[in-house]
Design a protein around this motif. Structure first.
Motif, PDB file in Angstrom:
ATOM      1  N   SER A 145       0.906  -1.684  -0.123  1.00  0.00           N
ATOM      2  CA  SER A 145       0.048   0.218  -0.328  1.00  0.00           C
ATOM      3  C   SER A 145       0.901   1.373   0.388  1.00  0.00           C
ATOM      4  O   SER A 145       0.802   2.175  -1.108  1.00  0.00           O
ATOM      5  N   ARG A 146       2.016   1.256   0.455  1.00  0.00           N
ATOM      6  CA  ARG A 146       2.648   2.723   0.479  1.00  0.00           C
ATOM      7  C   ARG A 146       3.932   2.285  -0.441  1.00  0.00           C
ATOM      8  O   ARG A 146       3.497   3.425  -1.056  1.00  0.00           O
ATOM      9  N   ALA A 147       3.696   1.458  -1.292  1.00  0.00           N
ATOM     10  CA  ALA A 147       4.431   1.816  -3.020  1.00  0.00           C
ATOM     11  C   ALA A 147       3.276   2.468  -3.740  1.00  0.00           C
ATOM     12  O   ALA A 147       4.016   2.875  -5.044  1.00  0.00           O
ATOM     13  N   GLU A 148       2.180   1.826  -3.923  1.00  0.00           N
ATOM     14  CA  GLU A 148       0.725   2.686  -4.769  1.00  0.00           C
ATOM     15  C   GLU A 148       1.317   4.702  -4.808  1.00  0.00           C
ATOM     16  O   GLU A 148       1.290   5.183  -3.938  1.00  0.00           O
ATOM     17  N   SER A 149       0.508   4.540  -5.840  1.00  0.00           N
ATOM     18  CA  SER A 149       0.222   5.600  -6.525  1.00  0.00           C
ATOM     19  C   SER A 149      -0.134   6.473  -5.437  1.00  0.00           C
ATOM     20  O   SER A 149      -1.250   6.012  -5.321  1.00  0.00           O
ATOM     21  N   GLY A 150      -0.430   7.652  -5.514  1.00  0.00           N
ATOM     22  CA  GLY A 150      -1.491   8.678  -4.550  1.00  0.00           C
ATOM     23  C   GLY A 150      -1.550   8.136  -2.662  1.00  0.00           C
ATOM     24  O   GLY A 150      -2.647   8.936  -2.001  1.00  0.00           O
ATOM     25  N   THR A 158      -5.462   0.597  15.019  1.00  0.00           N
ATOM     26  CA  THR A 158      -5.621   1.142  13.588  1.00  0.00           C
ATOM     27  C   THR A 158      -4.744   1.265  12.763  1.00  0.00           C
ATOM     28  O   THR A 158      -3.411   1.594  12.666  1.00  0.00           O
ATOM     29  N   MET A 159      -5.049   1.254  11.800  1.00  0.00           N
ATOM     30  CA  MET A 159      -4.662   1.504  10.164  1.00  0.00           C
ATOM     31  C   MET A 159      -5.023   3.368  10.052  1.00  0.00           C
ATOM     32  O   MET A 159      -6.186   3.383  10.316  1.00  0.00           O
ATOM     33  N   VAL A 160      -3.687   3.752   9.935  1.00  0.00           N
ATOM     34  CA  VAL A 160      -3.881   5.416   9.752  1.00  0.00           C
ATOM     35  C   VAL A 160      -3.594   5.423   8.104  1.00  0.00           C
ATOM     36  O   VAL A 160      -2.683   5.684   7.826  1.00  0.00           O
ATOM     37  N   GLU A 161      -4.260   6.025   7.328  1.00  0.00           N
ATOM     38  CA  GLU A 161      -4.216   6.161   5.810  1.00  0.00           C
ATOM     39  C   GLU A 161      -4.901   7.491   5.124  1.00  0.00           C
ATOM     40  O   GLU A 161      -5.369   8.193   5.988  1.00  0.00           O
ATOM     41  N   LEU A 162      -3.255   8.355   5.017  1.00  0.00           N
ATOM     42  CA  LEU A 162      -3.383   9.144   4.168  1.00  0.00           C
ATOM     43  C   LEU A 162      -3.304   8.788   2.561  1.00  0.00           C
ATOM     44  O   LEU A 162      -1.982   8.232   1.766  1.00  0.00           O
ATOM     45  N   TRP A 163      -4.008   9.093   1.452  1.00  0.00           N
ATOM     46  CA  TRP A 163      -4.223   9.387   0.508  1.00  0.00           C
ATOM     47  C   TRP A 163      -4.206  10.747  -0.567  1.00  0.00           C
ATOM     48  O   TRP A 163      -5.300  10.926  -0.302  1.00  0.00           O
ATOM     49  N   THR A 164      -4.205  11.015  -1.759  1.00  0.00           N
ATOM     50  CA  THR A 164      -3.976  11.882  -2.401  1.00  0.00           C
ATOM     51  C   THR A 164      -5.477  12.467  -2.750  1.00  0.00           C
ATOM     52  O   THR A 164      -5.900  14.078  -2.382  1.00  0.00           O
ATOM     53  N   ASP A 165      -6.323  11.396  -3.429  1.00  0.00           N
ATOM     54  CA  ASP A 165      -7.603  11.629  -3.639  1.00  0.00           C
ATOM     55  C   ASP A 165      -8.042  10.354  -3.300  1.00  0.00           C
ATOM     56  O   ASP A 165      -7.802   9.574  -3.366  1.00  0.00           O
ATOM     57  N   SER A 166     -10.428  10.282  -3.762  1.00  0.00           N
ATOM     58  CA  SER A 166     -10.292   9.601  -3.378  1.00  0.00           C
ATOM     59  C   SER A 166     -10.295   8.642  -4.618  1.00  0.00           C
ATOM     60  O   SER A 166     -10.554   7.131  -4.543  1.00  0.00           O
ATOM     61  N   ALA A 196      -7.573   8.057  -5.720  1.00  0.00           N
ATOM     62  CA  ALA A 196      -6.375   6.701  -5.333  1.00  0.00           C
ATOM     63  C   ALA A 196      -7.165   5.437  -3.737  1.00  0.00           C
ATOM     64  O   ALA A 196      -6.672   4.534  -4.308  1.00  0.00           O
ATOM     65  N   VAL A 197      -7.611   6.295  -3.979  1.00  0.00           N
ATOM     66  CA  VAL A 197      -8.361   5.138  -2.571  1.00  0.00           C
ATOM     67  C   VAL A 197      -9.245   4.134  -3.286  1.00  0.00           C
ATOM     68  O   VAL A 197      -9.306   3.003  -2.488  1.00  0.00           O
ATOM     69  N   SER A 210      -7.338  -3.404  -5.396  1.00  0.00           N
ATOM     70  CA  SER A 210      -5.560  -3.723  -5.507  1.00  0.00           C
ATOM     71  C   SER A 210      -5.723  -5.037  -5.281  1.00  0.00           C
ATOM     72  O   SER A 210      -6.569  -5.477  -4.325  1.00  0.00           O
ATOM     73  N   VAL A 211      -4.440  -5.526  -5.626  1.00  0.00           N
ATOM     74  CA  VAL A 211      -4.457  -7.808  -4.924  1.00  0.00           C
ATOM     75  C   VAL A 211      -4.262  -8.210  -4.297  1.00  0.00           C
ATOM     76  O   VAL A 211      -4.715  -8.236  -2.568  1.00  0.00           O
ATOM     77  N   HIS A 212      -3.372  -7.053  -3.192  1.00  0.00           N
ATOM     78  CA  HIS A 212      -2.687  -6.847  -1.911  1.00  0.00           C
ATOM     79  C   HIS A 212      -3.858  -6.267  -0.896  1.00  0.00           C
ATOM     80  O   HIS A 212      -5.004  -7.317   0.201  1.00  0.00           O
ATOM     81  N   PHE A 213      -4.563  -5.036  -1.074  1.00  0.00           N
ATOM     82  CA  PHE A 213      -6.124  -5.446  -0.125  1.00  0.00           C
ATOM     83  C   PHE A 213      -7.553  -6.190  -0.395  1.00  0.00           C
ATOM     84  O   PHE A 213      -7.528  -6.967   0.710  1.00  0.00           O
TER      85      PHE A 213
END
Length: 98
Positions: free
Chosen positions: A29-34, A51-59, A61-62, A68-71
């Motif tokens: 996930s860290r390697a994903e664009s966005g 708790t997983m804390v995720e920050l993404w550039t935009d919706s 990217a989410v 994604s396969v890994h998710f």
């Protein structure tokens, strides 16, 4: 920017298996664009809670992350680790520059 908090309350006997399963998800996930950041935090007051804390550039990217396969692989296995329903909160935020 999108912030996601995903709270995992684990079955005590499943904690180690959960950690082994989630490590590849974090790395991919860290390697994903966005992706801005993707961090698993252990609760210091409650046993077996993370708790997983995720920050993404935009919706967009989410959305890509959720497909994604890994998710999807992790999401399919996650219920076997949980002691309670997964609690996910999604926030759309605006960065304030000072």
């Amino acid at each position: 920017m999108i912030i996601i908090h995903a709270r995992f309350q684990l079955q005590p006997e499943q904690e180690q298996a959960f950690l082994e399963e989630i490590r590849p998800l974090v790395a991919a996930s860290r390697a994903e664009s966005g992706n801005i950041s993707y961090d698993l935090m252990k609760d210091t007051e409650k046993d077996n809670v993370y708790t997983m804390v995720e920050l993404w550039t935009d919706s967009s990217a989410v959305e890509d992350h959720n497909k994604s396969v890994h998710f999807t692989a992790f999401a399919n296995k996650a219920p076997e680790y949980l002691a309670a329903r997964l609690d996910v909160k999604l926030y759309k935020v605006e960065e304030i520059n000072r």
